[in-house]
Design an enzyme around this catalytic site. Structure first.
Site, mmCIF file in Angstrom:
data_model
loop_
_atom_site.group_PDB
_atom_site.id
_atom_site.type_symbol
_atom_site.label_atom_id
_atom_site.label_comp_id
_atom_site.label_asym_id
_atom_site.label_seq_id
_atom_site.Cartn_x
_atom_site.Cartn_y
_atom_site.Cartn_z
ATOM 1 N N LYS A 92 0.828 -1.206 0.000
ATOM 2 C CA LYS A 92 0.000 0.000 0.000
ATOM 3 C C LYS A 92 0.863 1.257 0.000
ATOM 4 O O LYS A 92 0.563 2.226 -0.698
ATOM 5 C CB LYS A 92 -0.942 -0.025 1.210
ATOM 6 C CG LYS A 92 -2.022 -1.092 1.111
ATOM 7 C CD LYS A 92 -2.729 -1.335 2.429
ATOM 8 C CE LYS A 92 -3.705 -2.507 2.311
ATOM 9 N NZ LYS A 92 -4.312 -2.873 3.606
ATOM 10 N N ASP A 130 -11.293 2.388 4.385
ATOM 11 C CA ASP A 130 -11.488 0.941 4.313
ATOM 12 C C ASP A 130 -12.969 0.576 4.217
ATOM 13 O O ASP A 130 -13.319 -0.555 3.883
ATOM 14 C CB ASP A 130 -10.877 0.256 5.546
ATOM 15 C CG ASP A 130 -9.698 -0.625 5.184
ATOM 16 O OD1 ASP A 130 -9.518 -0.921 3.985
ATOM 17 O OD2 ASP A 130 -8.958 -1.035 6.091
ATOM 18 N N GLN A 176 -4.743 -1.937 9.769
ATOM 19 C CA GLN A 176 -4.499 -3.238 9.146
ATOM 20 C C GLN A 176 -5.044 -4.361 10.030
ATOM 21 O O GLN A 176 -4.694 -4.470 11.198
ATOM 22 C CB GLN A 176 -2.999 -3.436 8.900
ATOM 23 C CG GLN A 176 -2.665 -4.717 8.169
ATOM 24 C CD GLN A 176 -3.198 -4.747 6.746
ATOM 25 O OE1 GLN A 176 -3.154 -3.770 6.017
ATOM 26 N NE2 GLN A 176 -3.730 -5.891 6.340
#
Length: 283
Positions: A51, A118, A95
């Site tokens: 990322k 997200d 994450q």
């Protein structure tokens, strides 16, 4: 059989994002993404690195907050609160998975919905199911984008999704419903899985079990989207679908790697750019 090439499409999306970022730069705006990584899980570290590299390629500012495995939940929440208030950060990504002593729901709910790139905050999840604009989880968004790029018609199709997680299966089912598809969502308690998969015009699999889907489980001409990522003992990366055999039966299929994975990262960048644009409209 045609390959659904997520790697090539993701590259095109990144190129478009890079151009839009340059336009924002002329207005003294640089999209910013903050990633929180807890612990030393190799897979999580790999995802975070990918990322960060994608952000660098497209001109998005990114920063990674690395935290020890034993960090207290309150400290993690304080970091999120700080990032919520940081005007240079448009997106916040935690994450997953988090260590067991941390309440994942509480952490995700702490992220400001307008920075939830997200798409896991209940606010954004609710907007997906209500077919309203919001931040869509990156993997489901990537799947839909990939299918549309190849002009796959979704309306009226029988879609079967194997895997009912909050991250992929559930939001993906909502996106297909919003496209007027008929959706069956299968999970660990589904009886006679093959009975359902054989009915699928479009089969999406996100379980994390190598070779779960065999040639006998799909109908001729089906479209197969393999979202699973599994590392075998010999080091190979494979999906949840027996690719070599299933590919002889279907009309379209995603490879692993090179299918949904690159699209997930590209979709995350799209969400970050979207957040930055929304921020600039406030001024």
């Amino acid at each position: 059989m045609q390959i659904l090439d997520g790697k090539a499409l993701a590259q095109n999306i990144e190129n478009a994002i890079q151009q839009e970022v340059q336009i924002l730069n002329k207005r003294n705006v640089t999209p910013g993404l903050a990633v929180i990584l807890v612990g030393n899980d190799p897979a999580s570290q790999s995802y975070v690195n990918m990322k960060a590299k994608a952000c660098k390629r497209t001109g998005i500012y990114s920063i990674t907050h690395e935290m020890p495995e034993n960090i207290q939940q309150e400290s993690l929440l304080q970091t999120i609160a700080m990032l919520n208030q940081n005007p240079n950060i448009d997106g916040i990504l935690v994450q997953l998975p988090l260590p067991k002593h941390i309440n994942t729901t509480a952490v995700l709910e702490a992220i400001a919905p307008q920075k939830d790139v997200d798409g896991f905050h209940p606010f954004n999840m609710g907007r997906i199911f209500a077919n309203l604009d919001g931040f869509i989880p990156a993997t489901p968004l990537g799947v839909i984008t990939l299918l549309k790029h190849y002009n796959v018609s979704l309306q009226g199709k029988n879609v079967v999704i194997v895997g009912a997680s909050n991250i992929v299966g559930k939001p993906l089912s909502a996106l297909f419903l919003n496209e007027n598809a008929t959706v069956t969502l299968c999970h660990i308690y589904t009886q006679n899985l093959a009975k359902h998969t054989k009915e699928a015009d479009i089969l999406c699999v996100a379980v994390g079990k190598p070779n779960l889907i065999t040639k006998e489980m799909i109908k001729e001409g089906a479209i197969v989207v393999d979202i699973g990522i599994n590392k075998l003992s010999d080091g190979r990366i494979v999906g949840d679908v027996d690719f070599s055999n299933v590919s002889t039966q279907c009309s379209f299929i995603t490879p692993v790697p090179g299918g949904v994975g690159p699209m997930t990262i590209a979709s995350l960048l799209q969400n970050t750019l979207k957040a930055a644009k929304l921020r600039t409209k406030k001024y």
